[in-house]
Design an enzyme around this catalytic site. Structure first.
Site, short mmCIF file in Angstrom:
data_model
loop_
_atom_site.label_atom_id
_atom_site.label_comp_id
_atom_site.label_asym_id
_atom_site.label_seq_id
_atom_site.Cartn_x
_atom_site.Cartn_y
_atom_site.Cartn_z
N LYS A 15 0.84 -1.20 0.00
CA LYS A 15 0.00 0.00 0.00
C LYS A 15 0.87 1.25 0.00
CE LYS A 15 -0.19 -0.60 4.98
NZ LYS A 15 -0.94 -1.13 6.12
N TYR B 82 15.41 30.18 6.45
CA TYR B 82 14.24 30.85 7.01
C TYR B 82 14.40 31.09 8.50
CZ TYR B 82 11.56 30.16 2.71
OH TYR B 82 11.10 30.21 1.43
#
Ligand SMILES: *Cc1c(COP(=O)(O)O)cnc(C)c1O
Length: 353
Positions: free
Chosen positions: A46, A256
């Site tokens: 999955k 940042y």
């Protein structure tokens, strides 16, 4: 607007690449199959084989001998059909509505029935082979033990009766309690095969193996319990290119919010990997990327597409590829991210090799 004709243009190599050691993947499956004793190991593929890509992973697992695959969503079926027969595909979420039941029949992928409502829906829309999930205590999906006597269940053609452990990665009483519930229900439901253990469950011993096991994380190099550590090899080896090298003066900051400031002259490399590539901010502080076996510390905050490292006195240059640590147990312990999260957030910008 006519898009440009790109048929004659080679796509340049990506600045992010993922080396998949398919031999290690196959060896992991064979080991988990052997550790499953008399049971056969299937494979949970999955979420695009936990982020590593079904197009590489599933053919390798088939070569190793896997013949039963588990997906979560119906949307995951079509990409898998290129690599394995529909009857070998089980869809864990089951059919939510008529459209999904019809899609199951059209593709031949086998639904896992999770509730009396799904049982009724499957029968009403034509029935046929299915799997049945018992909820033995995790309380996510599955019919309850006291629902197995219902006529809706009796009407099903059940191939695999399965259940899922909540705490297989811990030494918990819950494992034995779930096992006893599963055994009791297995005696009341007609099914061709029984399946109970995920990766960690395999390590709980032969009582937990039944006919089919469902390893996921350990196939891909995850180590959910220490007992599996000697048996599982790393499969995924990400690498990211240096985009630019710059010289920082004392007092200059990086990234940042200027979270890191140089207190000396520093040669810094800007590298093409960020949180959009699964390299989450949690991997920034105290993290590092590898250059020829030396670890280069990360400076400042991880951005969406970039991270900056300290080159020290090494001759790092633009275009070099740095290795991204991906020994899952270690990286998980350092970052606080689970081994499952490290894999499944990998993203789509890596070139697989
Ligand atoms: C994801 C999943 C697995 C695989 O579990 P791992 O811990 O990755 O080995 C097995 N069974 C079910 C029902 C699952 O949802």
């Amino acid at each position: 607007m006519t898009p440009p004709d790109l048929s004659q243009v080679a796509v340049p190599p990506a600045s992010l690449r993922m080396r998949l050691d398919t031999e290690a993947l196959k060896a992991n499956w064979r080991t988990l199959d052997r550790l499953s004793g008399a049971a056969a190991a299937g494979a949970a593929v999955k979420a695009n084989a936990y982020g590593l890509g079904v197009e590489r992973v599933v053919p390798a697992l088939r070569e190793a001998g896997a013949r039963q695959f588990f997906l979560a969503h119906w949307g995951e079926v079509a990409p898998l059909l290129a690599h394995t027969d529909a009857a070998s595909i089980a869809v864990l979420h089951g059919p939510r509505d008529e459209a999904e039941a019809a899609y199951a029949r059209a593709t031949g992928a086998v639904p896992v029935i999770n509730s009396l409502r799904q049982a009724d829906l499957w029968t009403r829309t034509g029935g046929g082979r299915c799997h049945l999930m018992l909820d033995s205590g995790i309380n996510r999906l599955g019919i309850a033990a006291d629902e197995v006597g219902d006529a809706a269940v009796a009407g099903l053609d059940v191939d695999v009766l399965l259940s899922h452990l909540a705490s297989a990665d811990e030494d918990s009483d819950m494992n034995a309690r779930q096992l006893s519930t599963f055994r009791e229900v297995a005696g009341q439901v007609e099914a061709r095969r029984l399946s109970f253990a995920n990766s960690a469950g395999i390590a709980l011993g032969s009582d937990y193996h039944f006919d089919l096991t469902r390893p996921g994380i350990a196939l891909y190099g995850g180590v959910p319990v220490p007992a599996l550590a000697p048996h599982v090899a790393q499969v995924a080896f990400p690498e990211a290119a240096v985009l630019q090298v710059r010289n920082l003066k004392p007092g200059e900051s990086v990234g940042y919010n200027a979270l890191w400031t140089a207190d000396r002259p520093v040669r810094a490399a800007t590298v093409s990997i960020g949180y959009a590539d699964g390299f989450l901010r949690a991997r920034g502080e105290g993290g590092a990327l590898g250059y020829g076996g030396v670890m280069l510390p990360i400076l400042g905050r991880v951005s969406m597409d970039m991270v900056v490292v300290d080159c020290g006195d090494l001759p790092v240059k633009e275009g070099d590829y740095l290795t991204v640590p991906f020994a899952l147990p270690e990286v998980s312990a350092r970052s606080g991210l689970s081994q499952y999260e490290l894999l499944t957030t990998i993203g789509h910008r890596f070139q697989s090799r």
